[in-house]
Design an enzyme around this catalytic site. Structure first.
Site, PDB file in Angstrom:
ATOM      1  CG  ASP A  71      87.994 -28.501 -48.451  1.00 49.69           C
ATOM      2  OD1 ASP A  71      88.110 -28.067 -49.611  1.00 49.69           O
ATOM      3  OD2 ASP A  71      88.475 -27.908 -47.453  1.00 49.69           O
ATOM      4  CB  ILE A  72      91.854 -29.713 -44.913  1.00 49.51           C
ATOM      5  CG1 ILE A  72      92.587 -30.111 -43.643  1.00 49.51           C
ATOM      6  CG2 ILE A  72      92.096 -28.264 -45.273  1.00 49.51           C
ATOM      7  CD1 ILE A  72      94.100 -30.110 -43.803  1.00 49.51           C
ATOM      8  CG  ASN A 129      86.638 -21.644 -56.515  1.00 52.25           C
ATOM      9  OD1 ASN A 129      85.544 -21.181 -56.841  1.00 52.25           O
ATOM     10  ND2 ASN A 129      86.882 -22.102 -55.305  1.00 52.25           N
ATOM     11  CD  GLU A 137      92.145 -20.842 -50.600  1.00 53.08           C
ATOM     12  OE1 GLU A 137      92.400 -21.958 -50.087  1.00 53.08           O
ATOM     13  OE2 GLU A 137      91.421 -19.996 -50.074  1.00 53.08           O
ATOM     14  CB  VAL A 138      94.936 -26.053 -54.412  1.00 53.42           C
ATOM     15  CG1 VAL A 138      95.885 -27.202 -54.747  1.00 53.42           C
ATOM     16  CG2 VAL A 138      94.847 -25.853 -52.907  1.00 53.42           C
ATOM     17  CG  HIS A 142      90.424 -28.195 -56.631  1.00 53.44           C
ATOM     18  ND1 HIS A 142      91.543 -27.485 -57.016  1.00 53.44           N
ATOM     19  CD2 HIS A 142      89.691 -27.359 -55.853  1.00 53.44           C
ATOM     20  CE1 HIS A 142      91.505 -26.278 -56.486  1.00 53.44           C
ATOM     21  NE2 HIS A 142      90.377 -26.159 -55.785  1.00 53.44           N
ATOM     22  CG  HIS A 144      85.300 -26.921 -53.986  1.00 58.62           C
ATOM     23  ND1 HIS A 144      85.903 -26.768 -52.766  1.00 58.62           N
ATOM     24  CD2 HIS A 144      86.057 -26.219 -54.869  1.00 58.62           C
ATOM     25  CE1 HIS A 144      86.977 -26.001 -52.897  1.00 58.62           C
ATOM     26  NE2 HIS A 144      87.094 -25.648 -54.162  1.00 58.62           N
TER      27      HIS A 144
HETATM   28  P1  AMP Z   1      90.185 -23.584 -54.066  1.00 55.26           P
HETATM   29  O1  AMP Z   1      90.034 -22.279 -53.332  1.00 55.26           O
HETATM   30  O2  AMP Z   1      89.054 -23.841 -55.008  1.00 55.26           O
HETATM   31  O3  AMP Z   1      91.542 -23.727 -54.702  1.00 55.26           O
HETATM   32  O4  AMP Z   1      90.032 -24.719 -52.980  1.00 55.26           O
HETATM   33  C1  AMP Z   1      91.102 -25.344 -52.350  1.00 55.26           C
HETATM   34  C2  AMP Z   1      90.517 -26.183 -51.255  1.00 55.26           C
HETATM   35  O5  AMP Z   1      91.505 -27.098 -50.845  1.00 55.26           O
HETATM   36  C3  AMP Z   1      90.081 -25.402 -50.023  1.00 55.26           C
HETATM   37  O6  AMP Z   1      88.697 -25.627 -49.793  1.00 55.26           O
HETATM   38  C4  AMP Z   1      90.962 -25.984 -48.907  1.00 55.26           C
HETATM   39  O7  AMP Z   1      90.277 -26.094 -47.681  1.00 55.26           O
HETATM   40  C5  AMP Z   1      91.340 -27.336 -49.477  1.00 55.26           C
HETATM   41  N1  AMP Z   1      92.580 -27.904 -48.983  1.00 55.26           N
HETATM   42  C6  AMP Z   1      93.793 -27.310 -48.900  1.00 55.26           C
HETATM   43  N2  AMP Z   1      94.709 -28.174 -48.428  1.00 55.26           N
HETATM   44  C7  AMP Z   1      94.072 -29.352 -48.231  1.00 55.26           C
HETATM   45  C8  AMP Z   1      94.462 -30.634 -47.769  1.00 55.26           C
HETATM   46  N3  AMP Z   1      95.730 -30.892 -47.402  1.00 55.26           N
HETATM   47  N4  AMP Z   1      93.530 -31.611 -47.684  1.00 55.26           N
HETATM   48  C9  AMP Z   1      92.259 -31.363 -48.039  1.00 55.26           C
HETATM   49  N5  AMP Z   1      91.824 -30.171 -48.500  1.00 55.26           N
HETATM   50  C10 AMP Z   1      92.707 -29.175 -48.581  1.00 55.26           C
END
Ligand code: AMP
Length: 160
Positions: A71-72, A129, A137-138, A142, A144
């Site tokens: 994770d970034i 999530n 968010e994405v 995924h 974690h």
């Molecule tokens: P979520 O809130 O469950 O959708 O988590 C999305 C996660 O993706 C967050 O923890 C971000 O820090 C992570 N994230 C977003 N962009 C990147 C990226 N380019 N590389 C790695 N992790 C990312």
């Protein structure tokens, strides 16, 4: 370090080969399940772009079916994201449309990554999530994988 750490490289790299599952999502719809309309998959989301090799990631593991990368913005000493290569928006979309084999491969893949990282003992937390209340968010499924310390409460302390 850990007995399984040798394959868990953390170098920045691009992912390959090309993601043949993206754009082919309806072919995997299982028979006999109720399928309701879910949010359309956004082919430009950041994880889709990582899978297509357009954005680099710190890869932990990749095989034909899953990709795991750091994770970034880590929230624990070990914070790795594991994603399926299929185009699924979230946990619910995956549960409804993925084949039994895809689901099994994903679950086994997440556990495999835990062993690769050497954190299967003393343990880790897996979390996914879904949607606004879940804090997603994405919009590509995924999970974690958190590890490296005692992780405390499952959710922040607020009134229930
Ligand atoms: P979520 O809130 O469950 O959708 O988590 C999305 C996660 O993706 C967050 O923890 C971000 O820090 C992570 N994230 C977003 N962009 C990147 C990226 N380019 N590389 C790695 N992790 C990312």
């Amino acid at each position: 370090m850990g007995r399984h750490r040798r394959d868990a490289g953390s170098g920045v790299g691009r992912v390959g080969p090309a993601l043949r599952h993206l754009g082919d999502r309806r072919k995997s719809r299982p028979q006999g399940l109720i399928w309701r309309s879910v949010m359309a998959y956004d082919e430009t989301n950041v994880f889709a772009r990582i899978l297509k090799g357009e954005i680099p990631c710190r890869k932990v593991h990749e095989d034909e079916h899953i990709l795991a990368f750091h994770d970034i913005n880590p929230q624990a000493p070990v914070h790795v994201l594991v994603i399926p290569k299929g185009a699924y928006t979230d946990w619910d979309d995956f549960a409804q449309r993925a084949s039994e084999a895809e689901i099994a491969r994903f679950i086994r893949g997440v556990a495999h990554v835990g062993r690769l990282l050497g954190v299967d003992e003393p343990g880790y937390r897996v979390m996914s999530n879904k949607g606004v209340n879940g804090g997603q968010e994405v919009p590509h499924l995924h999970v974690h994988l958190f590890a490296g310390r005692k992780l405390g409460r499952m959710v922040p302390a607020e009134s229930v």
